[in-house]
Design a protein around this motif. Structure first.
Motif, PDB file in Angstrom:
ATOM      1  N   GLY A 236       0.782  -1.236   0.000  1.00  0.00           N
ATOM      2  CA  GLY A 236       0.000   0.000   0.000  1.00  0.00           C
ATOM      3  C   GLY A 236       0.810   1.280   0.000  1.00  0.00           C
ATOM      4  O   GLY A 236       0.331   2.320   0.466  1.00  0.00           O
ATOM      5  N   HIS A 237       2.011   1.252  -0.551  1.00  0.00           N
ATOM      6  CA  HIS A 237       2.842   2.465  -0.547  1.00  0.00           C
ATOM      7  C   HIS A 237       2.190   3.633  -1.274  1.00  0.00           C
ATOM      8  O   HIS A 237       2.424   4.786  -0.933  1.00  0.00           O
ATOM      9  CB  HIS A 237       4.191   2.197  -1.223  1.00  0.00           C
ATOM     10  CG  HIS A 237       5.094   1.313  -0.421  1.00  0.00           C
ATOM     11  ND1 HIS A 237       6.360   0.970  -0.835  1.00  0.00           N
ATOM     12  CD2 HIS A 237       4.935   0.701   0.764  1.00  0.00           C
ATOM     13  CE1 HIS A 237       6.921   0.187   0.061  1.00  0.00           C
ATOM     14  NE2 HIS A 237       6.075   0.000   1.039  1.00  0.00           N
ATOM     15  N   GLU A 238       1.394   3.326  -2.305  1.00  0.00           N
ATOM     16  CA  GLU A 238       0.804   4.436  -3.065  1.00  0.00           C
ATOM     17  C   GLU A 238      -0.130   5.248  -2.173  1.00  0.00           C
ATOM     18  O   GLU A 238      -0.381   6.421  -2.428  1.00  0.00           O
ATOM     19  CB  GLU A 238       0.065   3.901  -4.296  1.00  0.00           C
ATOM     20  CG  GLU A 238       1.041   3.390  -5.347  1.00  0.00           C
ATOM     21  CD  GLU A 238       0.386   2.518  -6.403  1.00  0.00           C
ATOM     22  OE1 GLU A 238      -0.723   2.841  -6.861  1.00  0.00           O
ATOM     23  OE2 GLU A 238       0.993   1.500  -6.791  1.00  0.00           O
TER      24      GLU A 238
ATOM     25  N   SER B 227      10.844   0.301   4.308  1.00  0.00           N
ATOM     26  CA  SER B 227      10.303   1.392   3.503  1.00  0.00           C
ATOM     27  C   SER B 227       9.900   2.588   4.363  1.00  0.00           C
ATOM     28  O   SER B 227      10.269   3.728   4.068  1.00  0.00           O
ATOM     29  CB  SER B 227       9.097   0.919   2.699  1.00  0.00           C
ATOM     30  OG  SER B 227       9.482  -0.136   1.873  1.00  0.00           O
ATOM     31  N   THR B 228       9.146   2.325   5.410  1.00  0.00           N
ATOM     32  CA  THR B 228       8.699   3.436   6.250  1.00  0.00           C
ATOM     33  C   THR B 228       9.876   4.035   7.040  1.00  0.00           C
ATOM     34  O   THR B 228      10.065   5.257   7.022  1.00  0.00           O
ATOM     35  CB  THR B 228       7.580   2.970   7.199  1.00  0.00           C
ATOM     36  OG1 THR B 228       6.547   2.405   6.391  1.00  0.00           O
ATOM     37  CG2 THR B 228       7.028   4.114   8.011  1.00  0.00           C
ATOM     38  N   PRO B 229      10.684   3.194   7.699  1.00  0.00           N
ATOM     39  CA  PRO B 229      11.798   3.782   8.439  1.00  0.00           C
ATOM     40  C   PRO B 229      12.766   4.582   7.569  1.00  0.00           C
ATOM     41  O   PRO B 229      13.291   5.597   8.002  1.00  0.00           O
ATOM     42  CB  PRO B 229      12.508   2.563   9.046  1.00  0.00           C
ATOM     43  CG  PRO B 229      11.460   1.519   9.140  1.00  0.00           C
ATOM     44  CD  PRO B 229      10.553   1.745   7.967  1.00  0.00           C
TER      45      PRO B 229
ATOM     46  N   GLY C 226       8.922   0.402  11.350  1.00  0.00           N
ATOM     47  CA  GLY C 226       8.353  -0.523  10.368  1.00  0.00           C
ATOM     48  C   GLY C 226       7.337  -1.445  11.029  1.00  0.00           C
ATOM     49  O   GLY C 226       7.376  -1.673  12.237  1.00  0.00           O
ATOM     50  N   ILE C 227       6.440  -2.005  10.194  1.00  0.00           N
ATOM     51  CA  ILE C 227       5.453  -2.943  10.735  1.00  0.00           C
ATOM     52  C   ILE C 227       5.291  -4.178   9.855  1.00  0.00           C
ATOM     53  O   ILE C 227       4.821  -5.218  10.299  1.00  0.00           O
ATOM     54  CB  ILE C 227       4.076  -2.259  10.914  1.00  0.00           C
ATOM     55  CG1 ILE C 227       3.075  -3.171  11.649  1.00  0.00           C
ATOM     56  CG2 ILE C 227       3.469  -1.857   9.573  1.00  0.00           C
ATOM     57  CD1 ILE C 227       3.451  -3.527  13.029  1.00  0.00           C
ATOM     58  N   GLY C 228       5.715  -4.072   8.585  1.00  0.00           N
ATOM     59  CA  GLY C 228       5.370  -5.092   7.598  1.00  0.00           C
ATOM     60  C   GLY C 228       5.660  -6.517   8.040  1.00  0.00           C
ATOM     61  O   GLY C 228       4.967  -7.442   7.630  1.00  0.00           O
TER      62      GLY C 228
HETATM   63  O1  CDP Z   1       9.121  -2.054   3.720  1.00  0.00           O
HETATM   64  P1  CDP Z   1       7.684  -2.439   3.811  1.00  0.00           P
HETATM   65  O2  CDP Z   1       6.783  -1.533   3.056  1.00  0.00           O
HETATM   66  O3  CDP Z   1       7.443  -3.871   3.511  1.00  0.00           O
HETATM   67  O4  CDP Z   1       7.283  -2.349   5.365  1.00  0.00           O
HETATM   68  P2  CDP Z   1       6.801  -1.129   6.256  1.00  0.00           P
HETATM   69  O5  CDP Z   1       7.677   0.044   6.101  1.00  0.00           O
HETATM   70  O6  CDP Z   1       6.637  -1.667   7.626  1.00  0.00           O
HETATM   71  O7  CDP Z   1       5.381  -0.718   5.689  1.00  0.00           O
HETATM   72  C1  CDP Z   1       4.337  -1.603   5.390  1.00  0.00           C
HETATM   73  C2  CDP Z   1       3.083  -0.776   5.132  1.00  0.00           C
HETATM   74  O8  CDP Z   1       2.544  -0.298   6.383  1.00  0.00           O
HETATM   75  C3  CDP Z   1       3.343   0.479   4.298  1.00  0.00           C
HETATM   76  O9  CDP Z   1       2.254   0.808   3.493  1.00  0.00           O
HETATM   77  C4  CDP Z   1       3.551   1.503   5.360  1.00  0.00           C
HETATM   78  O10 CDP Z   1       3.451   2.808   4.937  1.00  0.00           O
HETATM   79  C5  CDP Z   1       2.510   1.119   6.418  1.00  0.00           C
HETATM   80  N1  CDP Z   1       2.932   1.575   7.744  1.00  0.00           N
HETATM   81  C6  CDP Z   1       2.145   2.452   8.475  1.00  0.00           C
HETATM   82  O11 CDP Z   1       1.042   2.822   8.027  1.00  0.00           O
HETATM   83  N2  CDP Z   1       2.591   2.909   9.703  1.00  0.00           N
HETATM   84  C7  CDP Z   1       3.783   2.479  10.207  1.00  0.00           C
HETATM   85  N3  CDP Z   1       4.232   2.921  11.380  1.00  0.00           N
HETATM   86  C8  CDP Z   1       4.568   1.562   9.497  1.00  0.00           C
HETATM   87  C9  CDP Z   1       4.125   1.133   8.253  1.00  0.00           C
END
Ligand code: CDP
Length: 794
Positions: free
Chosen positions: A514-516, A555-557, A745-747
């Motif tokens: 959901g990056h978009e 991605s988020t960090p 991050g949370i993914g």
């Molecule tokens: O690198 P990856 O996108 O797999 O992992 P992430 O950075 O943990 O993000 C996963 C999804 O969760 C992305 O769409 C992030 O923007 C969203 N996210 C969020 O809404 N709030 C956070 N604190 C961490 C991630």
């Protein structure tokens, strides 16, 4: 360590999501209407199709490869063998771990499924048919299948291609202080020890891997469509390996149907598509099938761990010690920062305040597919968390203590953050007890323990499994880490168009996360432009800034930080332009979301859209300010982020069959500031299903000849909605002090944290049998055997 920066509005109200919060995913309309554009949807004019001939055996000398008949097939355009690639100096490619991997076998085959020849034909069926016309003569060699036997004197040497390699040893690596740890163990009241195996599993994304290479010989340009989580890194590595100048390579990652670490590496198939296109002068598509994906395209885990915990009789954990045997398969192709051959395994110290810790990891070659990818985890964090969380339960059993209480007693306390653990990582922030208490309240922990006692009296097998994890994500600070020499920073570019709409270009690559949506939300938060007015561009190296891509929840960090900081640059510039437009001084302006206004007269101000038009229009700009509202940032995070969570699982085990039913699962996560709570929950649900799968059914086994026993979804079982419960989630918010919006991050948190919760629950259910540990996956056959005191079936 934390960088100086302006106060973060999100941090003053940590519970507030970012940029409109729980907004619907911008990408979903195209996905749910079947309008996604995945690699296999792409058809280029004149495109040919490639197929790979793979080795049927695990270890053999390659005597001959006869392609005469295949070449005579009317639809075949080319057949490529290892010998052909040797001529081009492309038979071996560097891996992400400073090893080399055969693109096509030249001397030997080293695992079942290894690439031996590549056929390019008019269509996919002809290419597959022609594989059967290739005649290969193999001279069988004894395979090394069991990692425990890999270093035996006299074991067949798998990598005799490497000069000076006389055994199957890959690396030794250690972290922590061995002497200090030994000293604590020597004086501890209680020591527990267990062999804990994290078996070989596979990320198994819904879409398998593939590539389309389109080499244009006149200009010498290569366009490469790939299922890649890291398009920029791939482009650089292709330039280095294939010798095509980097500016003439364009890598495009279209929509990706799940990556989970499986799409980080560069696989032989990608390189072969490029070779096929160069040889035929036409675009060549290669897409692997499910068995190829499971058998050859990167496994995960495969760690045999001996865990030891030293504690006082009252349950104070003093030290953790572990030795690991890491099965890396035939080529060391793991993906992790260069300095860490065992990734971030050194976070095996968990969430506990220890006096000492030490780990040593030995990597070995075996006749199995290469990989060791970070499957939905940050470089071996999953293995580390599983080890420590299993061992804490073993200790709880030894001390006859409640496992939740034991954890509560040993947590790092909030005032100890930032906390430096005994292997040198600095945990940025944490507040563990509230998360644990919330999970216990949600599930009704005390009542469940009472129910369990009653059921045990009736001979029923109910288990309650607790796990508490700290992850380390957001690789990473350039001073600490790189991948094959590339620093792990990421770029973001923000452009505000004259009408106030915006585009943000990213170096990271979504695979369904959901990056978009969420990256538009970060920009929306910072500039006040609604998410629907922001386009997020990624996955095309010609149109995005350089960066290392998406894996390890980075991605988020990393990129999230880059977007926030680029937006702040835009905001600063907007202030200068607004001041010129309002004929006042920049310092006399104040910001409210989306607008600079004159302090003391809020009616006088300029919105971002007005400022953008001014910047691109005829406003007399202040000196040194150019006519746009754009900014670019390459963000080098000062530290990793350390999300955490408390998970509790309830299972019922059928005493007659050994079948495990997951009755309930409560997950309380803390990923700092949550951008979009709906997306965060979705990420957690997916990860929990992953964890249940690994704990109960997923496993790639091998027989004694090295035949892969998990090469199809008939054998490699992944969970469906039937096997998983309704997830019950909760959250706490402990922002990261160094991240621009406080997000961690949370993914991958749930994939990391859930397997120990499930296995701890199964072992807890089996406690009446005197069982303290059993290895994943806890299949009915294994559970039943454990109850009978029989050896573990495969
Ligand atoms: O690198 P990856 O996108 O797999 O992992 P992430 O950075 O943990 O993000 C996963 C999804 O969760 C992305 O769409 C992030 O923007 C969203 N996210 C969020 O809404 N709030 C956070 N604190 C961490 C991630």
């Amino acid at each position: 360590m934390p960088q100086e920066r302006e106060p973060n509005p999100a941090l003053s109200d940590p519970d507030r999501p970012i940029g409109y919060g729980r907004v619907q995913r911008k990408e979903d309309p195209r996905f749910i209407r079947g309008r996604g554009r995945y690699l296999d949807d792409i058809v280029l004019p004149g495109m040919l199709h490639g197929a790979i001939l793979r080795s049927p055996v695990a270890h053999a000398r390659l005597v001959s490869v006869d392609t005469t008949e295949a070449l005579a097939h009317p639809k075949v355009r080319a057949v490529v063998t290892g010998k052909d690639l040797e001529g081009l100096n492309l038979a071996w490619a560097p891996t992400l771990s400073a090893d080399v991997q055969a693109v096509l076998a030249t001397d030997k085959v080293r695992f079942q499924g290894q690439e031996v020849a590549f056929v390019v034909a008019d269509d996919r069926y002809a290419a597959r048919d022609a594989l059967e016309l290739i005649d290969v003569e193999y001279e069988d060699l004894p395979p090394v299948v069991d990692a425990r036997r890999a270093l035996d004197p006299g074991a067949p040497v798998i990598r005799d291609d490497k000069e000076g390699q006389t055994d199957n040893h890959v690396f030794d690596w250690e972290a922590g202080d061995a002497a200090a740890t030994d000293a604590v163990f020597a004086r501890a009241d209680v020591v527990v020890s267990e062999e804990v195996v994290y078996p070989r599993v596979h990320p198994a994304p819904m879409e398998t891997c593939g590539a389309i290479a389109d080499y244009e010989p006149v200009e010498g340009r290569l366009t490469l469509y790939e299922t890649s989580q890291a398009p920029h890194a791939h482009r650089t590595l292709f330039a280095m390996v294939a010798g095509i100048p980097e500016h003439k390579i364009r890598v495009i990652s279209p929509d990706i149907g799940g990556g989970f670490g499986n799409k980080v590496g560069i696989y032989p198939g990608y390189i072969l598509a490029v070779v096929g296109s160069i040889v035929t002068g036409r675009p060549v598509k290669w897409v692997e099938d499910r068995s190829e994906n499971l058998m050859s395209t990167s496994f995960a885990r495969d760690y045999i761990m001996r865990g030891e915990v030293a504690a006082t009789r009252e349950g104070k954990i003093l030290a953790v010690r572990t030795t690991v045997l890491a099965d890396h398969g035939a080529f060391n192709a793991t993906a992790q920062p260069t300095k860490y051959p065992a990734g971030f395994f050194s976070i095996f110290t968990g969430s506990y305040d220890l006096e000492a810790a030490h780990c040593s990891v030995t990597g070995v070659y075996t006749n199995k597919a290469p990989g060791g990818v970070a499957y939905a985890c940050s470089f071996r964090v999953t293995e580390a968390v599983y080890l420590v969380e299993r061992m804490v339960d073993v200790l709880a059993a030894e001390l006859a203590m409640d496992p939740a209480e034991l954890r509560l007693k040993n947590f790092i306390r909030p005032e100890q953050f930032p906390y430096r653990n005994k292997t040198g990582w600095e945990y940025d922030s944490g507040d563990y007890e509230p998360a644990m208490r919330m999970a216990m309240d949600r599930i009704g922990y005390a009542d469940l323990r009472r129910e369990q006692a009653e059921r045990r009296d009736r001979g029923e097998l109910m288990g309650i499994g607790v796990s508490f994890f700290t992850e380390t994500v957001g690789a990473g600070p350039r001073k600490h880490m790189d991948i094959v020499g590339l620093g792990m920073a990421d770029g973001a570019e923000v452009r505000v168009h004259p009408t106030g709409k915006a585009v943000v270009r990213l170096s990271v690559q979504t695979q369904g996360q959901g990056h978009e949506t969420t990256f538009a939300q970060i920009l929306a938060e910072e500039l006040g432009i609604p998410p629907e007015d922001i386009d997020v561009v990624h996955g095309d190296t010609d149109n995005t800034p350089f960066g290392l891509g998406t894996y390890g929840s980075r991605s988020t960090p990393v990129s999230g930080g880059a977007v926030a900081l680029a937006a702040r640059k835009v905001k600063d510039k907007a202030r200068l332009i607004a001041a010129a437009m309002l004929e006042t001084r920049p310092e006399d302006l104040e910001w409210e979301k989306g607008r600079w206004f004159v302090a003391g007269d809020p009616t006088v101000g300029k919105t971002i859209a007005e400022i953008a038009l001014g910047a691109h229009g005829t406003v007399a700009l202040p000196e040194g300010v150019d006519g746009n509202l754009d900014a670019e940032v390459t963000y080098d995070p000062p530290n990793l982020t350390f999300p955490f969570g408390a998970y509790i699982c309830v299972v019922d085990v059928d005493p007659g069959t050994g079948k495990v039913h997951v009755r309930r699962f409560v997950a309380v996560d803390d990923c700092g500031t949550r951008i979009n709570p709906m997306i965060v929950e979705g990420q957690i649900h997916g990860g929990l299903a992953d964890g249940v799968g690994m704990a109960l059914m997923e496993f790639i086994g091998f027989d004694e000849q090295g035949n892969c026993l998990g090469g199809s979804f008939m054998d490699y079982l992944i969970p469906t909605a039937v096997e998983v419960p309704d997830w019950e989630t909760g959250y706490t918010v402990t922002p990261s002090p160094h991240h621009p919006i406080g997000a961690k991050g949370i993914g991958e948190s749930a994939t990391v944290g859930s397997p120990p919760a499930v296995v701890n629950a199964v072992v807890d259910a089996l406690a009446p049998f005197g069982i303290r540990h059993m290895d994943m996956p806890c299949t009915p056959a294994r559970v039943w055997a454990a109850m009978q005191g029989r050896p573990t079936p495969p």
